[in-house]
Design an enzyme around this catalytic site. Structure first.
Site, PDB file in Angstrom:
ATOM      1  CD  GLU A 129      61.540  23.384  33.641  1.00 28.65           C
ATOM      2  OE1 GLU A 129      61.566  22.621  34.620  1.00 28.65           O
ATOM      3  OE2 GLU A 129      60.491  23.709  33.063  1.00 28.65           O
ATOM      4  CE  LYS A 185      60.464  20.315  32.106  1.00 31.44           C
ATOM      5  NZ  LYS A 185      59.643  19.535  33.026  1.00 31.44           N
TER       6      LYS A 185
HETATM    7  C1  5MM Z   1      54.366  20.183  36.206  1.00 31.69           C
HETATM    8  O1  5MM Z   1      54.605  21.555  36.460  1.00 31.69           O
HETATM    9  C2  5MM Z   1      55.897  21.867  36.935  1.00 31.69           C
HETATM   10  C3  5MM Z   1      55.832  22.600  38.256  1.00 31.69           C
HETATM   11  O2  5MM Z   1      55.179  23.834  38.052  1.00 31.69           O
HETATM   12  P1  5MM Z   1      54.862  24.841  39.281  1.00 31.69           P
HETATM   13  O3  5MM Z   1      56.139  25.120  39.980  1.00 31.69           O
HETATM   14  O4  5MM Z   1      54.278  26.034  38.583  1.00 31.69           O
HETATM   15  O5  5MM Z   1      53.853  24.192  40.135  1.00 31.69           O
HETATM   16  C4  5MM Z   1      56.641  22.705  35.859  1.00 31.69           C
HETATM   17  O6  5MM Z   1      57.904  23.122  36.292  1.00 31.69           O
HETATM   18  C5  5MM Z   1      56.806  21.838  34.661  1.00 31.69           C
HETATM   19  O7  5MM Z   1      57.681  20.770  34.947  1.00 31.69           O
HETATM   20  C6  5MM Z   1      57.389  22.599  33.469  1.00 31.69           C
HETATM   21  O8  5MM Z   1      56.804  23.877  33.354  1.00 31.69           O
HETATM   22  C7  5MM Z   1      57.080  21.808  32.227  1.00 31.69           C
HETATM   23  O9  5MM Z   1      55.687  21.579  32.181  1.00 31.69           O
HETATM   24  P2  5MM Z   1      54.893  21.880  30.835  1.00 31.69           P
HETATM   25  O10 5MM Z   1      53.450  21.777  31.237  1.00 31.69           O
HETATM   26  O11 5MM Z   1      55.319  23.239  30.389  1.00 31.69           O
HETATM   27  O12 5MM Z   1      55.351  20.777  29.889  1.00 31.69           O
END
Ligand code: 5MM
Length: 340
Positions: free
Chosen positions: A177, A219
């Site tokens: 990602e 991702k």
């Molecule tokens: C669900 O959030 C994931 C973990 O975030 P933190 O490390 O900030 O706690 C994050 O990696 C998430 O999988 C990605 O940002 C994709 O989430 P979104 O909300 O952007 O679809």
């Protein structure tokens, strides 16, 4: 064993227009989400909420995998079944976030580098024994004055490749990602340029470390205008820019691209995914959304167990809308008429 199992797992996660629920919010992030609905972020509230999502009737029709957080993969449902086992019993593949977060990159003001490689081999072994069959590592690339630098993109790509190699060694599918944030005021073209550089460097690093491209998922962000840009691109423009960018830098061997939502609204994320699939490409183009799958469900739940069923319905509706978008068959009218 490893090669075929990795390929099969990667393909199974995105089979039949399914996508991924990113439920791997770290403790700080889930607290922010709970704060927004005025719910205290206790371990039990986090367990209850995630159990609610994972037990939503019909989740397995749209969701092929769920990314868990370290705390969650160790938690159990009310009946004592581990949450990972519960998902697996429904045919939903459990995954795990293994990075330890994006930190200030020394020597690179304003940029972040993701950490978590130390001890990762042993952690992966344990996560596999707890049921994880795929993993996730998120690198964050920031657009700003003079950034991202090549050095920062390179450091993040290098870490992604080392993480991915350790995952494949452990028989775990890595989700790679590299997220170009959409918070700045950049244009669509600037996002295209930075995303191209980032993905190019990422795949260079993956090749360098001899990764099996058929045994991983990518991702990425969609190519969008920054939030602060006066000229916001339409869904069609986003779709064309995104597919055009990926065609230039993402090998066809990668079985699936699962987009993050990155701060788009729920319907925007669905509409953009649908437009992307109307163009298509050699890969499955699906989703791995956090906020864009959970925002309404979280609001519907609001911390009250009596709302659990309603929240589940809202969640499965969102997942179904996104799976229709993977098929390129979503329309705005379906937001009102499709029942779950
Ligand atoms: C669900 O959030 C994931 C973990 O975030 P933190 O490390 O900030 O706690 C994050 O990696 C998430 O999988 C990605 O940002 C994709 O989430 P979104 O909300 O952007 O679809």
């Amino acid at each position: 064993m490893a090669v075929n199992e990795l390929h099969e797992t990667a393909r199974a996660i995105v089979a039949d227009h399914k996508g991924i629920l990113a439920a791997d919010e770290s403790t700080g992030t889930i607290k922010k989400r709970f704060d927004s609905i005025d719910v205290e972020s206790t371990e039990e509230n986090r367990r209850f909420y995630r159990q609610l999502l994972f037990t939503a009737p019909g989740i397995e029709d749209s969701i092929g995998g769920v990314i868990l957080y370290d705390e969650t993969i160790r938690q159990s449902a009310d009946d004592g079944t581990s949450l990972a086992e519960l998902l697996a019993s429904k045919g939903v593949i459990p995954g795990i976030k293994v990075d330890t977060g994006a930190h200030d990159h020394a020597g690179y003001p304003g940029e972040k580098v993701t950490e978590g490689l130390d001890g990762l081999r042993a952690r992966l072994e344990e996560y596999r024994s707890l049921g994880a069959r795929f993993a996730k590592w998120r690198a964050v690339i920031t657009i700003g004055d003079g950034i991202p630098t090549d050095g920062n993109i390179h450091a993040n790509a290098h870490a992604l490749a080392r993480y991915a190699a350790l995952c494949q060694e452990a028989g775990i599918v890595p989700i790679v990602e590299p997220e170009v944030l959409m918070d700045a005021d950049n244009t669509l073209d600037e996002c295209w340029e930075v995303t191209t550089r980032t993905l190019h460097e990422t795949f260079d690093a993956l090749y360098e470390d001899a990764l099996d491209l058929q045994g991983l998922l990518l991702k990425p962000n969609m190519v969008v205008s920054g939030k602060g840009c006066a000229q916001q691109a339409t869904s069609e423009e986003i779709a064309h820019a995104t597919v055009n960018c990926f065609q230039g830098v993402v090998p066809a061997a990668v079985p699936g691209i699962v987009f993050l939502s990155g701060g788009q609204s729920e319907v925007q994320a669905t509409e953009n995914l649908n437009a992307i699939n109307q163009i298509g490409g050699p890969w499955v183009l699906s989703y791995s959304y956090g906020r864009a799958l959970q925002a309404s469900a979280l609001e519907a739940w609001a911390g009250d167990p009596a709302n659990a069923e309603a929240a589940q319905e809202v969640f499965t509706h969102r997942a179904r809308m996104n799976s229709l978008a993977v098929a390129g068959e979503w329309t705005a009218e379906m937001e009102q008429t499709v029942t779950v």
